[in-house]
Design a protein around this motif. Structure first.
Motif, mmCIF file in Angstrom:
data_model
loop_
_atom_site.group_PDB
_atom_site.id
_atom_site.type_symbol
_atom_site.label_atom_id
_atom_site.label_comp_id
_atom_site.label_asym_id
_atom_site.label_seq_id
_atom_site.Cartn_x
_atom_site.Cartn_y
_atom_site.Cartn_z
ATOM 1 N N HIS A 24 0.830 -1.212 0.000
ATOM 2 C CA HIS A 24 0.000 0.000 0.000
ATOM 3 C C HIS A 24 0.863 1.260 0.000
ATOM 4 O O HIS A 24 0.495 2.263 -0.610
ATOM 5 C CB HIS A 24 -0.958 0.002 1.191
ATOM 6 N N THR A 25 2.015 1.197 0.654
ATOM 7 C CA THR A 25 2.941 2.331 0.633
ATOM 8 C C THR A 25 3.500 2.518 -0.775
ATOM 9 O O THR A 25 3.569 3.632 -1.288
ATOM 10 C CB THR A 25 4.090 2.107 1.637
ATOM 11 N N ALA A 26 3.873 1.421 -1.407
ATOM 12 C CA ALA A 26 4.416 1.490 -2.772
ATOM 13 C C ALA A 26 3.386 2.017 -3.758
ATOM 14 O O ALA A 26 3.724 2.721 -4.715
ATOM 15 C CB ALA A 26 4.891 0.106 -3.209
ATOM 16 N N GLU A 27 2.121 1.711 -3.530
ATOM 17 C CA GLU A 27 1.058 2.182 -4.423
ATOM 18 C C GLU A 27 0.588 3.591 -4.076
ATOM 19 O O GLU A 27 -0.247 4.154 -4.776
ATOM 20 C CB GLU A 27 -0.118 1.201 -4.387
ATOM 21 N N GLY A 28 1.117 4.159 -2.974
ATOM 22 C CA GLY A 28 0.809 5.544 -2.634
ATOM 23 C C GLY A 28 -0.441 5.734 -1.794
ATOM 24 O O GLY A 28 -0.923 6.851 -1.654
ATOM 25 N N ARG A 29 -0.967 4.665 -1.250
ATOM 26 C CA ARG A 29 -2.174 4.809 -0.424
ATOM 27 C C ARG A 29 -1.854 5.354 0.960
ATOM 28 O O ARG A 29 -2.684 6.023 1.561
ATOM 29 C CB ARG A 29 -2.887 3.462 -0.296
ATOM 30 N N ILE A 30 -0.684 5.010 1.469
ATOM 31 C CA ILE A 30 -0.262 5.545 2.771
ATOM 32 C C ILE A 30 1.139 6.125 2.620
ATOM 33 O O ILE A 30 1.924 5.680 1.775
ATOM 34 C CB ILE A 30 -0.304 4.477 3.894
ATOM 35 N N THR A 31 1.430 7.147 3.417
ATOM 36 C CA THR A 31 2.742 7.801 3.360
ATOM 37 C C THR A 31 3.749 6.990 4.157
ATOM 38 O O THR A 31 3.392 6.072 4.905
ATOM 39 C CB THR A 31 2.662 9.223 3.939
ATOM 40 N N MET A 32 5.007 7.370 4.027
ATOM 41 C CA MET A 32 6.054 6.680 4.782
ATOM 42 C C MET A 32 5.856 6.871 6.281
ATOM 43 O O MET A 32 6.105 5.948 7.063
ATOM 44 C CB MET A 32 7.437 7.178 4.358
ATOM 45 N N ASP A 33 5.416 8.053 6.684
ATOM 46 C CA ASP A 33 5.170 8.281 8.110
ATOM 47 C C ASP A 33 4.058 7.367 8.615
ATOM 48 O O ASP A 33 4.174 6.764 9.687
ATOM 49 C CB ASP A 33 4.800 9.749 8.369
ATOM 50 N N GLU A 34 2.963 7.281 7.840
ATOM 51 C CA GLU A 34 1.862 6.382 8.225
ATOM 52 C C GLU A 34 2.346 4.928 8.252
ATOM 53 O O GLU A 34 1.991 4.163 9.153
ATOM 54 C CB GLU A 34 0.703 6.494 7.241
ATOM 55 N N PHE A 35 3.148 4.572 7.265
ATOM 56 C CA PHE A 35 3.681 3.208 7.201
ATOM 57 C C PHE A 35 4.496 2.904 8.461
ATOM 58 O O PHE A 35 4.326 1.855 9.084
ATOM 59 C CB PHE A 35 4.539 3.032 5.949
ATOM 60 N N ASN A 36 5.383 3.829 8.838
ATOM 61 C CA ASN A 36 6.219 3.611 10.025
ATOM 62 C C ASN A 36 5.372 3.510 11.295
ATOM 63 O O ASN A 36 5.646 2.674 12.163
ATOM 64 C CB ASN A 36 7.267 4.707 10.152
#
Length: 143
Positions: A24-36
């Motif tokens: 989902h991060t790679a597809e742009g649905r969530i940002t890196m901050d949200e991912f972390n």
């Protein structure tokens, strides 16, 4: 056996959710901050219910059957000329223009006709490029 939200999750289950979050991060649905943030919560999670909350606002992703990446095919150029040959012609034109500007400046400041020496720069170089363009190989196709 169905997984109830209170049932304990394993490390394998957490790794699967981490892979989904990465996708989902790679597809742009969530940002890196949200991912972390979600990843931090992921490894604190103990139950299936806690894992499900991390991806509740995201669509399902099938990691086994991901669509193949489509690489755009290069568009054929109208000239069909090799990019290296285009660069060579550009260099010839630029050098010729600079030489003619220098010749014009010197001719006007000398107040008399000066032999057009830029022809000796343009001529041989241009003739070699012309022969290479006409008889050289066309664009090479990648295989």
């Amino acid at each position: 056996m169905a997984q109830s939200p209170e049932m304990r999750a394993s490390d394998v289950d957490r790794d699967k959710v981490a892979a989904v979050l990465r996708e989902h991060t790679a597809e742009g649905r969530i940002t890196m901050d949200e991912f972390n943030e979600r990843l931090e919560q992921l490894y604190k999670s103990r139950t299936y219910g806690e894992l499900a909350r991390l991806t509740a606002d995201l669509p399902d992703v099938d990691l086994r059957n991901r669509p193949a990446k489509i690489t755009p095919q290069p568009v054929a150029k109208s000239t069909g000329m090799h990019p290296g040959m285009k660069a060579a012609w550009s260099a010839w034109a630029g050098a010729s223009a600079i030489n003619w500007v220098i010749w014009l400046i010197v001719s006007f400041t000398a107040e008399h006709f000066i032999y057009p020496w830029p022809l000796w720069v343009m001529g041989p170089w241009g003739a070699i490029l012309l022969v290479s363009t006409i008889f050289g190989s066309g664009p090479q196709e990648k295989k």
